[in-house]
Structure formats: C-alpha cells, structure tokens
Design a protein around this motif. Structure first.
Motif, mmCIF file in Angstrom:
data_model
loop_
_atom_site.group_PDB
_atom_site.id
_atom_site.type_symbol
_atom_site.label_atom_id
_atom_site.label_comp_id
_atom_site.label_asym_id
_atom_site.label_seq_id
_atom_site.Cartn_x
_atom_site.Cartn_y
_atom_site.Cartn_z
ATOM 1 N N LYS A 106 -13.252 9.004 2.601
ATOM 2 C CA LYS A 106 -13.041 8.388 3.920
ATOM 3 C C LYS A 106 -12.708 6.964 4.183
ATOM 4 O O LYS A 106 -12.048 6.466 4.721
ATOM 5 C CB LYS A 106 -14.009 9.073 4.867
ATOM 6 N N GLU A 107 -13.948 6.255 3.097
ATOM 7 C CA GLU A 107 -13.905 4.955 2.891
ATOM 8 C C GLU A 107 -12.154 4.370 2.216
ATOM 9 O O GLU A 107 -11.658 3.400 2.881
ATOM 10 C CB GLU A 107 -14.903 4.247 2.190
ATOM 11 N N ARG A 108 -11.800 5.294 1.488
ATOM 12 C CA ARG A 108 -10.693 4.965 0.901
ATOM 13 C C ARG A 108 -9.430 4.903 1.799
ATOM 14 O O ARG A 108 -8.467 4.192 1.913
ATOM 15 C CB ARG A 108 -10.027 5.746 -0.438
ATOM 16 N N ALA A 109 -9.534 5.837 2.722
ATOM 17 C CA ALA A 109 -8.570 6.119 3.618
ATOM 18 C C ALA A 109 -8.573 5.039 4.692
ATOM 19 O O ALA A 109 -7.574 4.761 5.324
ATOM 20 C CB ALA A 109 -8.770 7.443 4.420
ATOM 21 N N SER A 152 -3.333 3.567 2.509
ATOM 22 C CA SER A 152 -2.672 4.811 2.690
ATOM 23 C C SER A 152 -1.447 5.018 1.782
ATOM 24 O O SER A 152 -0.942 4.071 0.927
ATOM 25 C CB SER A 152 -2.021 4.636 4.111
ATOM 26 N N TYR A 153 -0.737 6.202 1.670
ATOM 27 C CA TYR A 153 -0.034 6.650 0.767
ATOM 28 C C TYR A 153 1.349 7.239 1.374
ATOM 29 O O TYR A 153 1.148 8.206 2.017
ATOM 30 C CB TYR A 153 -0.628 7.805 -0.227
ATOM 31 N N VAL A 154 2.408 6.805 0.899
ATOM 32 C CA VAL A 154 3.896 7.457 1.353
ATOM 33 C C VAL A 154 4.318 7.985 -0.105
ATOM 34 O O VAL A 154 4.901 7.096 -0.827
ATOM 35 C CB VAL A 154 4.899 6.279 1.763
ATOM 36 N N PRO A 155 4.471 9.406 -0.079
ATOM 37 C CA PRO A 155 4.638 10.087 -1.323
ATOM 38 C C PRO A 155 6.082 10.164 -1.349
ATOM 39 O O PRO A 155 6.674 9.879 -0.486
ATOM 40 C CB PRO A 155 4.013 11.495 -1.162
ATOM 41 N N ALA A 211 -8.767 10.466 9.183
ATOM 42 C CA ALA A 211 -9.836 9.595 8.733
ATOM 43 C C ALA A 211 -10.674 8.922 9.625
ATOM 44 O O ALA A 211 -11.842 9.004 9.571
ATOM 45 C CB ALA A 211 -9.383 8.679 7.945
ATOM 46 N N PHE A 212 -10.333 8.560 10.819
ATOM 47 C CA PHE A 212 -11.209 8.234 11.962
ATOM 48 C C PHE A 212 -11.751 9.389 12.956
ATOM 49 O O PHE A 212 -12.681 9.177 13.691
ATOM 50 C CB PHE A 212 -10.278 7.542 12.938
ATOM 51 N N GLY A 266 -3.609 3.194 9.889
ATOM 52 C CA GLY A 266 -4.265 1.799 10.195
ATOM 53 C C GLY A 266 -4.692 1.137 8.882
ATOM 54 O O GLY A 266 -5.269 -0.174 9.073
ATOM 55 N N ALA A 267 -4.560 1.923 7.769
ATOM 56 C CA ALA A 267 -5.192 1.082 6.612
ATOM 57 C C ALA A 267 -4.114 -0.111 6.331
ATOM 58 O O ALA A 267 -2.810 -0.041 6.396
ATOM 59 C CB ALA A 267 -4.931 2.086 5.479
#
Ligand SMILES: Nc1ncnc2c1ncn2[C@@H]1O[C@H](COP(=O)(O)OP(=O)(O)OP(=O)(O)O)[C@@H](O)[C@H]1O
Length: 260
Positions: A73-76, A80-83, A104-105, A157-158
């Motif tokens: 959750k902290e990582r998120a 964020s990741y766009v695969p 995550a929120f 929002g990351a």
C-alpha cells in the motif's frame, strides 16, 4: 539522499542472467528514459524498480529506504505502473479500470467516492478519453486501452510513474500528446521512469537517459549528450544519422543500405 535508485542490481530468470550490476539514479521531478534493444531487460529493470521482482543481488532504494521495506500500500501511494498491456477478466468499463487506481486509498469492497470519481474523470479528461468512460475495456482498441491505463496511473495520484513503452499502440497524434503530457506533469513534480524504442522521443522529452546493453548500462547522462548517432547505431545495430532540425529537434535519418 537519493530519491529513487537502483544500486548494483543483478537479476536472472532461473539460469538466464538478464541484469549484471545496474546502477540507476532518478532525481525527483525528472524524466528518465530507458533505451535498449528487444529483450535487453528494460521491463525487467522496471519490475525491479516496482518491487514486482526481487533482485538476486543489489537493492532498490526509495527516499533513502530500501523498497522492500515499504508495504504494498505504501508503494502504491508513491509509485504507479503503466504496463505494456493488461488482461482484464470481467467486462469492466473504462471508468472502472481508471477507478482501480484509487484502490490503494480505499477498501476493494467500498463503492468509489465522489472524490474518486472526480479524480478518475479528471485523469480521463486530461488524456482526451472521457468519452470512453462507459465503454467496455475489453472492446477498446490497443491504443485506447493504453490511454485508459495511463489515466488509471494519474488517478492513483502517485507522483512516480513507471511506464513500459507508453506510446506503443498510440497513433501519431496521441504519441505527441502523451509526450507533451509527460513534460507538463514533470513540471508539476511528477517523476518518470519509462522505456522507449524511439530515441527521438527520449530526445523530445530531454531529461536523463540510460542505455542498456548485454545486462549492463552502456551509457547514461543528460539525454541530449548521451543519445548520439554512434550510441543509437551500437544499441540497435543500425546505420542512421542523427540530424538537428532548424527548430532544435533531433531526428534519425535511416540509410536503407539493402534497398537501392
Ligand atoms: N518471466 C520470464 N521468464 C523467463 N525469461 C524471461 C521472463 N520475462 C522476460 N524474460 C527474458 O528476459 C529477457 C529480458 O526481458 P525484458 O522483457 O525485460 O526485455 P525488454 O528489454 O523489456 O524487451 P522488449 O523491448 O522486447 O519489451 C528476455 O530475454 C526475455 O525473454
């Protein structure tokens, strides 16, 4: 203290060695482009930066703390990741996919709040895809899906976005609009680590470039100093000339030696 960095990363899939001692340092608010031929290990390196894979040796650090010490959750909240692509099992609409960036929120089982929906709408509007909100994700074209995944990242929002070939599948206009969006977001403090098969796109974005070859960093530095025609020809086994246009952009001019 470094913002986001890889220290002496080594990685292998079973006995297939992919990365051997990679150091990569990302400043907050910067755009970092990863270049390298197919299969050189760009996606693997990004998955290590996301914590989706664990290095066999070395460490990824985020804000001075090992990434492995952050909860998922902290990582998120940070990254964020766009695969390159995403498989979706159910008939979610595009807005549902973008709202997944907000999980995550909240709890997975809670309905999206008005704030979540307005953030998702804002992200879709920014990418010019609000008209797709009710479309079933599976029925969208490859490029439309890609824009929805980018909107999901923005809605999350990351402030660090890790993007695996984000322009793949986008038409020429959407490629340029996405590059412009990346520049604008970096001015707002977003940080980008992205792979690309287009050295010209890295040159348009500026920032910093790392070039990977045979599991190691072959060259790195300020993008405009690092990407030379010699580097491109060595990375891709090509014979191009890099020319600067009157408006300051560099373009690759290929010489098709086999076609006369
Ligand atoms: N899950 C896996 N198991 C075994 N080998 C893998 C796995 N994923 C990737 N590889 C191999 O690791 C190497 C690096 O793959 P990776 O996807 O990181 O390359 P890439 O630089 O992102 O390639 P491309 O530009 O084609 O997307 C390739 O040789 C690939 O075949």
């Amino acid at each position: 203290m470094s913002f986001y960095e890889a220290r002496n990363l080594h990685f292998a899939y079973n006995d297939k060695v992919v990365l051997q001692g990679v150091d990569l340092c990302i400043q907050e608010g910067s755009i970092v482009s990863l270049l390298g031929s197919n299969g050189v290990g760009k996606s693997t390196l990004m998955k290590l930066f996301l914590g989706l894979l664990n290095p066999t040796c070395g460490e990824v650090m985020l804000k001075g703390k090992p990434l492995k010490n952050y909860s998922i959750k902290e990582r998120a909240l940070h990254i964020s990741y766009v695969p390159q692509s995403t498989q979706v099992a159910f008939a979610f609409c595009a807005l549902d996919i973008v709202l997944m960036g907000r999980i995550a929120f909240e709890s997975c089982f809670k309905r999206a709040s008005k704030i979540d929906i307005s953030l998702a709408h804002a992200a879709m509007e920014r990418l010019g895809i609000l008209h797709l909100e009710k479309c079933t994700f599976q029925t969208l074209s490859g490029g439309e899906k890609q824009l929805v995944l980018i909107a999901r990242s923005l809605a999350q929002g990351a402030k660090i976005l890790v993007m695996d070939e984000p322009v793949s599948g986008l038409d020429y206009g959407n490629q340029l609009r996405l590059l412009e969006t990346i520049i604008l977001l970096s001015k707002e403090g977003y940080t980008f680590l992205k792979s690309t098969h287009f050295p010209e796109h890295a040159l348009m974005l500026g920032g910093y470039t790392y070039a990977l070859k045979k599991g190691r960093i072959l060259a790195h530095g300020d993008t405009h100093e690092t990407i030379t025609q010699e580097l491109i020809n060595e990375l891709y086994n090509t014979n191009i000339a890099l020319k600067q246009t009157v408006c300051g952009y560099s373009v690759c001019i290929p010489s098709f030696v086999h076609i006369k």
